[in-house]
Scaffold this motif. Structure first.
Motif, short mmCIF file in Angstrom:
data_model
loop_
_atom_site.label_atom_id
_atom_site.label_comp_id
_atom_site.label_asym_id
_atom_site.label_seq_id
_atom_site.Cartn_x
_atom_site.Cartn_y
_atom_site.Cartn_z
N PHE A 43 0.83 -1.29 0.12
CA PHE A 43 -0.27 0.09 0.03
C PHE A 43 1.00 1.16 -0.10
CE2 PHE A 43 -2.48 -3.37 1.95
CZ PHE A 43 -3.42 -3.31 1.55
N ALA A 44 0.42 2.35 -0.45
CA ALA A 44 0.95 3.68 -0.66
C ALA A 44 0.07 4.75 0.23
CB ALA A 44 1.21 4.21 -1.89
N ALA A 45 0.86 5.57 0.97
CA ALA A 45 0.19 6.53 1.58
C ALA A 45 -0.04 7.73 0.83
CB ALA A 45 0.79 6.96 2.88
N PHE A 46 -1.26 8.38 0.74
CA PHE A 46 -1.39 9.63 0.05
C PHE A 46 -0.68 10.78 0.46
CE2 PHE A 46 -5.63 7.11 -1.01
CZ PHE A 46 -5.17 6.78 -2.22
N GLU A 47 -0.34 10.69 1.67
CA GLU A 47 0.35 11.89 1.97
C GLU A 47 1.17 11.68 3.23
OE1 GLU A 47 -3.40 13.98 4.75
OE2 GLU A 47 -2.93 14.69 2.52
N PRO A 48 1.98 12.17 3.83
CA PRO A 48 2.95 11.98 4.77
C PRO A 48 2.25 12.60 6.12
CG PRO A 48 3.94 13.99 3.66
CD PRO A 48 2.92 13.32 2.90
N VAL A 49 2.61 11.98 7.01
CA VAL A 49 2.16 12.39 8.67
C VAL A 49 2.65 13.93 8.53
CG1 VAL A 49 2.30 12.18 10.95
CG2 VAL A 49 2.30 10.17 9.72
N GLU A 50 1.77 14.60 9.10
CA GLU A 50 2.05 15.97 9.41
C GLU A 50 3.45 16.32 10.29
OE1 GLU A 50 -0.25 20.08 11.15
OE2 GLU A 50 -1.22 18.20 11.17
N GLY A 51 4.16 17.29 9.41
CA GLY A 51 5.40 17.57 10.03
C GLY A 51 6.58 16.57 9.82
N GLU A 52 6.45 15.38 9.16
CA GLU A 52 7.10 14.23 9.06
C GLU A 52 7.95 14.76 7.72
OE1 GLU A 52 9.99 11.87 9.70
OE2 GLU A 52 8.43 12.03 11.00
N LYS A 53 9.25 14.78 7.45
CA LYS A 53 9.93 14.96 6.27
C LYS A 53 10.45 13.82 5.60
CE LYS A 53 11.01 19.54 7.61
NZ LYS A 53 12.27 20.76 7.94
N ASN A 54 10.68 12.70 6.31
CA ASN A 54 11.31 11.59 5.85
C ASN A 54 10.09 10.83 5.12
OD1 ASN A 54 13.95 12.08 6.75
ND2 ASN A 54 13.05 11.45 8.90
N ASP A 55 10.55 9.88 4.09
CA ASP A 55 9.58 8.93 3.58
C ASP A 55 9.85 7.47 4.15
OD1 ASP A 55 8.85 10.65 1.83
OD2 ASP A 55 10.24 9.98 0.12
N TYR A 56 8.98 6.54 4.15
CA TYR A 56 9.10 5.48 4.85
C TYR A 56 8.39 4.26 3.92
CZ TYR A 56 9.63 7.81 9.13
OH TYR A 56 10.55 8.60 10.19
N LEU A 57 9.08 3.11 4.37
CA LEU A 57 8.55 1.83 3.87
C LEU A 57 7.85 0.90 4.97
CD1 LEU A 57 11.10 0.78 1.11
CD2 LEU A 57 8.63 1.67 0.43
N LEU A 58 6.64 0.58 4.72
CA LEU A 58 6.35 -0.57 5.62
C LEU A 58 6.50 -2.02 5.15
CD1 LEU A 58 4.76 -1.45 8.03
CD2 LEU A 58 2.75 -1.56 6.62
N VAL A 59 7.45 -2.59 5.71
CA VAL A 59 8.07 -3.89 5.18
C VAL A 59 7.82 -4.92 6.09
CG1 VAL A 59 9.93 -2.73 3.73
CG2 VAL A 59 10.34 -3.39 6.11
#
Length: 327
Positions: free
Chosen positions: A201-217
């Motif tokens: 799955f992909a998140a449509f937008e990051p968590v507010e205030g979070e600048k990093n990208d993440y993968l759920l693995v």
């Protein structure tokens, strides 16, 4: 956390420049794949809190935290009824109560711990280590914050072009229960060169205030979000290794050679890199004969062909040179 075996589980990713995605389908807020009932293992600080208390039976039996076991039954207003056990004592038909230390009640809101083992109507207030009380409260608060983040996330089902990724960098790469640094799970991690599986799955937008990208693995029995700065697509690693090997072989004149397998079991690799072992698990055994197109190894690998003596089937791929001896 001990190292875990790799398994395929769902993955979730925040979009990043190098990740190719297909077939995004919205899934609505509040959906999280394989979301556990408890996001963090808050029982660890809770057990330490209880073991440090002046509960009569814990004191009398001198029960250390690593021998204290608990079961929790929820009550109204978030109050926890906790049954205490000494794991050093085992119940039997002759001693059914062995190991049972009584009941206590813990109120997460007030931070009060009460012993109602002797008198449920008039429980006795207990004391405990402020250090462990603080740790347990912080764990509960962290779980509430991260659960709220997960409840508001909007996801879409995707397919990543590279389903596997390799942990890069130095030291531990921690799992996060939500794609933000504030939701790090310090009890679960992977280390460099571990392979993790991403399909999900992909998140449509990051968590507010979070600048990093993440993968759920997923890795073994663990799953969670990892900062993409610590991950590299396995497909790209293997493609680059193959391209570099082909370029070297094109420039270097080296005669063909024949080899005998000396290892008990020698596995094939898709590319000359220890991370790129053939996923089908193909291997040959001691005494088998192979032919290498060039006798000069690349990164301690040789590209060979193997003809099965009975079926005539041909298998090509990279083998570790250390498992071969020249004929």
């Amino acid at each position: 956390m001990d190292k875990l075996g790799t398994v395929a589980v769902v993955g979730l990713l925040i979009l990043s420049p190098w990740t190719a995605l297909q077939a995004m389908t919205p899934v609505g807020p509040g959906f999280t794949p394989d979301r556990p009932a408890s996001l963090f293992n808050c029982q660890v600080p809770l057990i330490k809190l209880l073991a440090s208390s002046n509960q009569a039976m814990i004191l009398a039996e001198k029960v250390p935290a690593d021998k204290l076991e608990i079961t929790i039954e929820p009550r109204d207003h978030g109050v926890q009824a906790i049954q205490l056990f000494d794991s050093r004592q085992q119940a039997s038909p002759d001693t059914p109560g062995a190991g049972h230390l009584g009941w206590v009640m813990y109120d997460p809101h007030s931070g009060q711990l009460l012993d109602n083992s002797a008198d449920e109507q008039h429980p006795r207030q207990l004391t405990f280590s402020p250090q462990y009380g603080k740790q347990y409260q912080q764990c509960l608060q962290k779980e509430q914050r991260c659960a709220a983040i997960l409840d508001q996330m909007k996801l879409g089902a995707i397919i990543a072009d590279s389903p596997k990724y390799v942990v890069r960098g130095k030291g531990r790469a921690y799992f996060h229960v939500a794609p933000t640094e504030q939701c790090v799970n310090e009890s679960q991690f992977v280390i460099p060169n571990d392979k993790v599986q991403v399909v999900g799955f992909a998140a449509f937008e990051p968590v507010e205030g979070e600048k990093n990208d993440y993968l759920l693995v997923g890795y073994g029995n663990a799953s969670g979000w990892i900062n993409v700065d610590r991950l590299a697509p396995l497909d790209e690693i293997c493609q680059d290794a193959q391209a570099n090997a082909e370029a070297m072989m094109a420039k270097t004149a080296s005669p063909a050679a024949k080899y005998l397998v000396k290892s008990k079991k020698l596995y094939f690799y898709d590319s000359p890199d220890p991370l790129c072992q053939d996923e089908g698990g193909k291997f040959i055994v001691s005494g088998d004969n192979v032919a290498a197109k060039q006798s000069q190894a690349y990164q301690q690998f040789l590209f060979v062909s193997y003809i099965h003596p009975k079926t005539g089937d041909k298998t090509e791929g990279w083998l570790k040179a250390e498992g071969l001896v020249a004929r």
